[in-house]
Design an enzyme around this catalytic site. Structure first.
Site, PDB file in Angstrom:
ATOM      1  N   LYS A  30      32.518  39.114  38.407  1.00  0.00           N
ATOM      2  CA  LYS A  30      32.484  37.891  39.218  1.00  0.00           C
ATOM      3  C   LYS A  30      31.949  38.185  40.624  1.00  0.00           C
ATOM      4  O   LYS A  30      31.096  37.460  41.133  1.00  0.00           O
ATOM      5  CB  LYS A  30      33.925  37.345  39.273  1.00  0.00           C
ATOM      6  CG  LYS A  30      34.094  36.031  39.951  1.00  0.00           C
ATOM      7  CD  LYS A  30      35.407  35.373  39.531  1.00  0.00           C
ATOM      8  CE  LYS A  30      36.607  35.833  40.340  1.00  0.00           C
ATOM      9  NZ  LYS A  30      36.648  35.309  41.710  1.00  0.00           N
ATOM     10  N   SER A  31      32.435  39.251  41.239  1.00  0.00           N
ATOM     11  CA  SER A  31      31.995  39.565  42.611  1.00  0.00           C
ATOM     12  C   SER A  31      30.482  39.774  42.671  1.00  0.00           C
ATOM     13  O   SER A  31      29.805  39.296  43.584  1.00  0.00           O
ATOM     14  CB  SER A  31      32.676  40.847  43.105  1.00  0.00           C
ATOM     15  OG  SER A  31      34.044  40.664  43.240  1.00  0.00           O
ATOM     16  N   ARG A  35      27.245  37.306  44.371  1.00  0.00           N
ATOM     17  CA  ARG A  35      26.308  37.850  45.361  1.00  0.00           C
ATOM     18  C   ARG A  35      24.874  37.778  44.848  1.00  0.00           C
ATOM     19  O   ARG A  35      23.952  37.453  45.599  1.00  0.00           O
ATOM     20  CB  ARG A  35      26.701  39.296  45.706  1.00  0.00           C
ATOM     21  CG  ARG A  35      27.974  39.342  46.569  1.00  0.00           C
ATOM     22  CD  ARG A  35      28.585  40.712  46.587  1.00  0.00           C
ATOM     23  NE  ARG A  35      29.662  40.868  47.562  1.00  0.00           N
ATOM     24  CZ  ARG A  35      30.935  40.571  47.340  1.00  0.00           C
ATOM     25  NH1 ARG A  35      31.314  40.092  46.161  1.00  0.00           N
ATOM     26  NH2 ARG A  35      31.840  40.748  48.282  1.00  0.00           N
ATOM     27  N   GLY A 102      37.105  30.953  46.680  1.00  0.00           N
ATOM     28  CA  GLY A 102      37.071  31.465  48.050  1.00  0.00           C
ATOM     29  C   GLY A 102      35.820  32.298  48.289  1.00  0.00           C
ATOM     30  O   GLY A 102      35.236  32.267  49.371  1.00  0.00           O
ATOM     31  N   SER A 174      38.405  42.788  54.211  1.00  0.00           N
ATOM     32  CA  SER A 174      37.985  41.797  53.218  1.00  0.00           C
ATOM     33  C   SER A 174      36.503  41.960  52.908  1.00  0.00           C
ATOM     34  O   SER A 174      35.651  41.854  53.790  1.00  0.00           O
ATOM     35  CB  SER A 174      38.243  40.383  53.752  1.00  0.00           C
ATOM     36  OG  SER A 174      37.500  39.445  52.997  1.00  0.00           O
ATOM     37  N   ASP A 322      43.301  42.489  43.405  1.00  0.00           N
ATOM     38  CA  ASP A 322      43.211  41.509  42.306  1.00  0.00           C
ATOM     39  C   ASP A 322      44.000  41.944  41.069  1.00  0.00           C
ATOM     40  O   ASP A 322      44.259  41.134  40.180  1.00  0.00           O
ATOM     41  CB  ASP A 322      41.745  41.294  41.906  1.00  0.00           C
ATOM     42  CG  ASP A 322      40.979  40.547  42.987  1.00  0.00           C
ATOM     43  OD1 ASP A 322      41.621  39.902  43.839  1.00  0.00           O
ATOM     44  OD2 ASP A 322      39.736  40.618  42.976  1.00  0.00           O
ATOM     45  N   LYS A 349      46.082  34.196  48.466  1.00  0.00           N
ATOM     46  CA  LYS A 349      45.068  34.156  47.393  1.00  0.00           C
ATOM     47  C   LYS A 349      45.118  32.769  46.749  1.00  0.00           C
ATOM     48  O   LYS A 349      45.606  31.826  47.355  1.00  0.00           O
ATOM     49  CB  LYS A 349      45.341  35.279  46.393  1.00  0.00           C
ATOM     50  CG  LYS A 349      45.081  36.673  46.975  1.00  0.00           C
ATOM     51  CD  LYS A 349      43.607  36.905  47.205  1.00  0.00           C
ATOM     52  CE  LYS A 349      43.318  38.290  47.748  1.00  0.00           C
ATOM     53  NZ  LYS A 349      41.890  38.457  48.080  1.00  0.00           N
ATOM     54  N   ARG A 353      50.730  34.906  45.551  1.00  0.00           N
ATOM     55  CA  ARG A 353      50.917  35.719  44.340  1.00  0.00           C
ATOM     56  C   ARG A 353      52.210  36.535  44.361  1.00  0.00           C
ATOM     57  O   ARG A 353      52.682  36.928  43.298  1.00  0.00           O
ATOM     58  CB  ARG A 353      49.687  36.616  44.106  1.00  0.00           C
ATOM     59  CG  ARG A 353      48.492  35.806  43.638  1.00  0.00           C
ATOM     60  CD  ARG A 353      47.265  36.640  43.339  1.00  0.00           C
ATOM     61  NE  ARG A 353      46.230  35.795  42.733  1.00  0.00           N
ATOM     62  CZ  ARG A 353      44.948  36.095  42.672  1.00  0.00           C
ATOM     63  NH1 ARG A 353      44.514  37.229  43.194  1.00  0.00           N
ATOM     64  NH2 ARG A 353      44.089  35.279  42.093  1.00  0.00           N
ATOM     65  N   ARG A 395      44.731  34.507  37.803  1.00  0.00           N
ATOM     66  CA  ARG A 395      45.278  35.860  37.569  1.00  0.00           C
ATOM     67  C   ARG A 395      46.776  35.810  37.231  1.00  0.00           C
ATOM     68  O   ARG A 395      47.270  36.678  36.522  1.00  0.00           O
ATOM     69  CB  ARG A 395      44.996  36.776  38.759  1.00  0.00           C
ATOM     70  CG  ARG A 395      43.480  36.963  38.956  1.00  0.00           C
ATOM     71  CD  ARG A 395      43.098  38.221  39.670  1.00  0.00           C
ATOM     72  NE  ARG A 395      41.735  38.096  40.165  1.00  0.00           N
ATOM     73  CZ  ARG A 395      40.625  38.364  39.454  1.00  0.00           C
ATOM     74  NH1 ARG A 395      40.709  38.796  38.221  1.00  0.00           N
ATOM     75  NH2 ARG A 395      39.423  38.204  39.994  1.00  0.00           N
TER      76      ARG A 395
END
Ligand code: S3P
Length: 435
Positions: A30-31, A35, A102, A174, A322, A349, A353, A395
């Site tokens: 996903k990350s 990008r 986010g 971050s 995560d 998050k 969480r 998650r």
């Protein structure tokens, strides 16, 4: 075994199991997908991405870039193609809906800060509660004019334009903030530097280089000189290690388990997870190591064994942020339990969480000590099935589906469809390997 429970289509029942076995082809990271999509939008030419993430979050990014005048489509071979037309996007005629993502809001803001128009970014209820001051501050220093709701929450209105380079030391470690600042740095006059307190995932730097930009990294500082032009690429997105974590933790629950996960991201800024899983007792081997556009990829073989406890703190907490929900959800079954420190980021998050994990574990009969910046979960506990809430958080839904495999009795997860935010086929794939 999980299966759908009508009439509430978003509930899933998970039945106890005794092993997981098989091969799982995990969806694209996903990350990296976010990008790639954002950089393809401001590159010159058509980019092609194989194994682009099927996560709803990544669809949010694609929808936003479409509203910014960039066409994308799924080709016959399944690849996502994005037509880049250089660094200047088209002014959107409606708000950009980042939904639950986010990553979309924070990283796209870096690009929008360099555009000579005003854009508005909105999100769902969860995203509307998440902190954005962390990107508003550096982007404002660079010259963008940004307004937000009270306390720096979405929606955001960004008036972009010519930016000036900054040397920025963020308070929070971050990777989203780092990528946001580096993307904005492409539009700045001079060299932008971001110097992080703890080293975070470096997919932004690697992707920028793949698209032809020069990004320098020394220690925890990354630098980019503005005005560089990006060129389109063809790339294969590696399997998502954070999604693989749910299957690895499922294998860890049963000594007889054995799973194979081909083509998984092995980037060292993410793979600390494997060291920790090994330390906790999972038998892991990695084969077929390759590099795709600067990202390391390999096949993971994992076998369950005795499951031990550990303490996560400092840089480990940051690099496993995560995966902590699933490690915590299965911690009661370990010998020794789990202690998590330095994790106050978990409170902001997609859900809080720490509170969500504690609430669900208690419903399953576990003892949990909740702390402002972490938790302590004793080991050697027996859990029972219960009716749990996903808290609208992907998650949390997946973490408790894994924990439920070793509970006594069935577990119902309400709001299990949240899993689609990062892993639409999760419950089906878990069912396929569960015995
Ligand atoms: C991400 C970074 C992490 C992570 C998120 C994805 C990224 O967030 O929790 O799921 O792709 O850069 P932070 O950067 O806010 O820690």
């Amino acid at each position: 075994m999980p299966e759908s429970l009508p009439p509430d289509a978003s509930s899933v029942i998970v039945r106890p199991a005794h092993a997981v076995r098989g091969i799982v082809r995990i969806l694209g990271d996903k990350s990296i997908s976010h990008r790639y999509a954002m950089l393809a939008a401001i590159a010159n030419g058509t980019s092609r991405f194989h194994n682009f993430s099927a996560a709803r979050d990544c669809a949010s990014t694609l929808n936003c870039i479409a509203k910014l005048g960039r066409e994308w489509r799924r080709a016959d071979d399944g690849a996502i193609e994005i037509d880049g037309e250089g660094s200047h996007l088209r002014a959107p005629t409606e708000p950009l809906d980042c939904e639950n993502s986010g990553s979309t809001m924070r990283m796209l803001s870096g690009i929008l800060a360099g555009q000579p128009f005003t854009s508005e970014l909105i999100g769902d209820d969860s995203l509307s509660r998440r902190p954005m001051a962390r990107i508003i501050k550096p982007l404002s220093e660079m010259g963008a004019s940004i307004s937000a709701s009270d306390g720096g929450r979405p929606p955001l209105k960004i008036q972009g334009g010519t930016l000036k380079a900054i040397h920025y030391k963020p308070e929070v470690a971050s990777a989203q903030v780092k990528s946001c600042v580096l993307f904005a740095g492409l539009f700045a006059d001079g060299e932008t530097v971001i110097d992080e307190p703890i080293r975070t995932r470096d997919h932004g730097e690697i992707a920028l280089r793949a698209f032809g930009a020069e990004v320098e990294r020394k220690g925890n500082a990354s630098r980019i000189v503005g005005g560089q032009r990006l060129r389109a690429i063809e790339a294969h997105v590696p399997g998502d290690l954070s999604s693989a974590a749910f299957f690895l933790c499922a294998a860890a629950l049963f000594p007889g388990s054995q799973i194979t996960l081909p083509g998984i991201l092995m980037n060292p800024t993410r793979a600390r997870l494997l060291d920790i899983l090994v330390q906790m007792g999972l038998k892991v081997s990695v084969a077929h190591l390759e590099e795709h556009q600067g990202e390391l990829v390999g096949t993971i073989e994992a076998r369950g064994a005795e499951w031990k406890g550990t303490v996560l703190a400092g840089a480990d907490t940051a690099s496993l942020i995560d995966e902590i929900p699933v490690l915590a959800a299965i911690a009661p079954y370990s010998d020794g339990g789990l202690e998590v420190r330095d994790a106050k980021e978990l409170r902001v998050k997609e859900s809080d969480r720490i509170a969500a994990v504690a609430a669900n574990l208690r419903k399953m009969g576990a003892e949990v000590e909740e702390r402002p910046d972490g938790m302590r979960i004793p080991g050697g506990q027996r859990l029972h099935g219960a009716q749990l809430d996903s808290f609208g958080d992907h998650r949390i839904a997946m973490a408790f589906a894994v924990a439920a495999l070793r509970a006594e009795g069935d577990t119902t997860i309400i709001g299990a469809d949240a899993a689609g935010v990062s892993y639409p086929a999760f419950f089906e794939e878990l069912r396929n390997i569960t015995e």
